[in-house]
Design an enzyme around this catalytic site. Structure first.
Site, mmCIF file in Angstrom:
data_model
loop_
_atom_site.group_PDB
_atom_site.id
_atom_site.type_symbol
_atom_site.label_atom_id
_atom_site.label_comp_id
_atom_site.label_asym_id
_atom_site.label_seq_id
_atom_site.Cartn_x
_atom_site.Cartn_y
_atom_site.Cartn_z
ATOM 1 N N SER A 36 0.861 -1.176 0.000
ATOM 2 C CA SER A 36 0.000 0.000 0.000
ATOM 3 C C SER A 36 0.901 1.230 0.000
ATOM 4 C CB SER A 36 -0.899 -0.009 1.252
ATOM 5 O OG SER A 36 -2.089 0.705 1.036
ATOM 6 N N LYS A 90 -14.554 -5.521 -5.945
ATOM 7 C CA LYS A 90 -15.453 -4.905 -6.907
ATOM 8 C C LYS A 90 -15.253 -3.397 -6.931
ATOM 9 C CE LYS A 90 -18.181 -2.574 -5.159
ATOM 10 N NZ LYS A 90 -18.323 -1.425 -4.185
HETATM 11 P P1 NAP Z 1 -10.210 3.070 1.080
HETATM 12 O O1 NAP Z 1 -10.585 2.996 2.518
HETATM 13 O O2 NAP Z 1 -10.043 4.411 0.452
HETATM 14 O O3 NAP Z 1 -8.897 2.211 0.923
HETATM 15 C C1 NAP Z 1 -8.244 2.043 -0.305
HETATM 16 C C2 NAP Z 1 -6.761 1.982 -0.037
HETATM 17 O O4 NAP Z 1 -6.115 1.772 -1.287
HETATM 18 C C3 NAP Z 1 -6.202 3.271 0.521
HETATM 19 O O5 NAP Z 1 -6.065 3.182 1.911
HETATM 20 C C4 NAP Z 1 -4.849 3.441 -0.156
HETATM 21 O O6 NAP Z 1 -3.817 3.097 0.725
HETATM 22 C C5 NAP Z 1 -4.827 2.325 -1.193
HETATM 23 N N1 NAP Z 1 -4.396 2.818 -2.497
HETATM 24 C C6 NAP Z 1 -4.698 3.970 -3.119
HETATM 25 N N2 NAP Z 1 -4.098 4.015 -4.311
HETATM 26 C C7 NAP Z 1 -3.405 2.862 -4.427
HETATM 27 C C8 NAP Z 1 -2.562 2.314 -5.423
HETATM 28 N N3 NAP Z 1 -2.284 2.983 -6.539
HETATM 29 N N4 NAP Z 1 -2.029 1.094 -5.216
HETATM 30 C C9 NAP Z 1 -2.281 0.414 -4.081
HETATM 31 N N5 NAP Z 1 -3.064 0.889 -3.096
HETATM 32 C C10 NAP Z 1 -3.595 2.093 -3.284
HETATM 33 O O7 NAP Z 1 -11.277 2.310 0.190
HETATM 34 P P2 NAP Z 1 -12.101 0.993 0.551
HETATM 35 O O8 NAP Z 1 -13.403 1.367 1.150
HETATM 36 O O9 NAP Z 1 -11.254 0.024 1.268
HETATM 37 O O10 NAP Z 1 -12.463 0.483 -0.917
HETATM 38 C C11 NAP Z 1 -11.498 -0.110 -1.744
HETATM 39 C C12 NAP Z 1 -12.224 -0.971 -2.755
HETATM 40 O O11 NAP Z 1 -13.008 -1.922 -2.045
HETATM 41 C C13 NAP Z 1 -13.202 -0.188 -3.638
HETATM 42 O O12 NAP Z 1 -13.189 -0.703 -4.943
HETATM 43 C C14 NAP Z 1 -14.557 -0.424 -2.991
HETATM 44 O O13 NAP Z 1 -15.609 -0.382 -3.944
HETATM 45 C C15 NAP Z 1 -14.363 -1.837 -2.468
HETATM 46 N N6 NAP Z 1 -15.254 -2.137 -1.341
HETATM 47 C C16 NAP Z 1 -15.414 -1.252 -0.320
HETATM 48 C C17 NAP Z 1 -16.340 -1.539 0.693
HETATM 49 C C18 NAP Z 1 -16.583 -0.616 1.851
HETATM 50 O O14 NAP Z 1 -17.578 -0.794 2.572
HETATM 51 N N7 NAP Z 1 -15.717 0.348 2.122
HETATM 52 C C19 NAP Z 1 -17.059 -2.721 0.664
HETATM 53 C C20 NAP Z 1 -16.792 -3.643 -0.349
HETATM 54 C C21 NAP Z 1 -15.906 -3.321 -1.353
HETATM 55 P P3 NAP Z 1 -2.825 4.117 1.473
HETATM 56 O O15 NAP Z 1 -3.548 4.413 2.750
HETATM 57 O O16 NAP Z 1 -1.622 3.282 1.648
HETATM 58 O O17 NAP Z 1 -2.643 5.302 0.584
#
Ligand code: NAP
Length: 307
Positions: A36, A90
């Protein structure tokens, strides 16, 4: 049997809330590394990119790509070329061409690729599909209304190009209906409202047709108070309601018993099965439906979004 050594990529909300607990409870997987840009995962070596992990990290058999969808394609190609099994959160990518290419490469490679539409693993989904089968559909309605400030705080990527906006949760509803309805869905019309300061929509109304039956969907990212993730399927033999994103099911208002399995443990059990059987599952249907809405949908402007 040896456990599959897996690395988690993109350490954010969903990794902590679902992937880590599901993997820790699984006999089939062992988390051995993470990647990450800024965040770390306690207890395992964490690298700033998947490329660095593959070069300098411990040996892994599989990766789960959980970063925002705009950043996933490059890592999917890296992992496939390195011969690793790949699970994509997803939506798998933010363009159909990239998702199709991942599917094409998966078919050629000796590894498993899995587009993980997690909502399809909700306990009500398979019982709903089985109940609907063979019945005549009359009408389908989807209401997916949640408060973005509660569920996605600080997630600026959602508002950027390729971030999906309200389709980030809405695509979960589309992943469910495309799994439980017997015929394919075709977009008839759509209206997508974009805040004047954002590149992705904050609410949307969609009408699909499936086997001649109308399917109406309302997605709203500004729902305060009770949150709604519900689908109603009216048939000639009663109405099925799937509520709480697929955690609950009722028929003509009577709550139905459901299997106890939870979404992400079931999702990883299925990934393990795919790996054991040497198969991939790269369905892109929900992404295609979203692409159709962005292509055909009327665009309206909404007030600026301020978190
Ligand atoms: P999030 O909290 O914003 O986490 C995403 C993480 O990805 C960030 O913490 C960031 O890490 C990292 N990131 C950003 N750019 C990156 C890159 N170029 N390469 C590798 N890592 C990178 O988002 P999230 O809610 O976990 O969602 C992520 C995915 O899961 C989305 O597609 C979403 O649709 C899916 N999802 C989310 C949920 C939900 O309830 N939140 C449920 C199911 C699925 P750093 O902190 O290290 O910058």
């Amino acid at each position: 049997m040896a456990r599959t050594r897996i690395a988690l990529v993109g350490i954010g909300k969903i990794v902590h809330a679902q992937h880590v607990p599901a993997l820790k409870a699984s006999d089939a997987f062992e988390i051995v590394a993470a990647a990450s840009p800024r965040s770390k995962l306690d207890g395992v070596p964490t690298f700033t990119s998947l490329a660095e992990l593959l070069e300098n990290g411990p040996v892994v058999d599989a990766v789960s790509l959980c970063q925002p969808p705009q950043a996933r394609f490059g890592d999917a190609l890296l992992a496939i070329r390195a011969g690793k099994h790949v699970l994509l959160e997803k939506p798998p990518t933010d363009t159909l061409s990239e998702a199709e290419e991942i599917g094409r490469l998966a078919a050629q490679a000796d590894i498993t690729v899995f587009n993980a539409w997690h909502s399809r693993f909700s306990p009500a989904v398979e019982p709903a599909r089985a109940w609907i089968a063979g019945k005549a559909l009359r009408r389908v309605r989807i209401e997916w209304k949640e408060d973005v400030r509660v569920w996605h705080p600080g997630q600026t990527w959602i508002w950027q190009p390729g971030g999906f906006g309200v389709f980030d949760p809405g695509i979960n509803a589309l992943s469910i209906v495309s799994a439980i309805l017997p015929d394919p869905l075709f977009l008839q019309r759509a209206r997508l409202a974009f805040p004047s300061n954002c590149q992705s929509p904050i609410d949307a109304d969609l009408t699909f047709s499936t086997g001649g039956t109308p399917v109406e969907a309302v997605f709203d990212f500004l729902q305060t108070g009770p949150q709604t993730w519900s689908i109603w399927v009216e048939t000639d033999q009663g109405t099925l309601e799937l509520a709480k994103g697929g955690a609950e099911m009722a028929i003509d208002g009577v709550s139905q018993p459901l299997p106890a399995e939870a979404e992400y443990p079931s999702l990883y059990a299925y990934f393990a099965k795919l790996i054991a059987e040497g198969r991939s599952d790269v369905d892109v249907t929900p992404l295609r439906l979203v692409a159709d809405a962005f292509l055909r949908g009327e665009r309206t402007e909404a007030p600026p979004f301020v978190e």
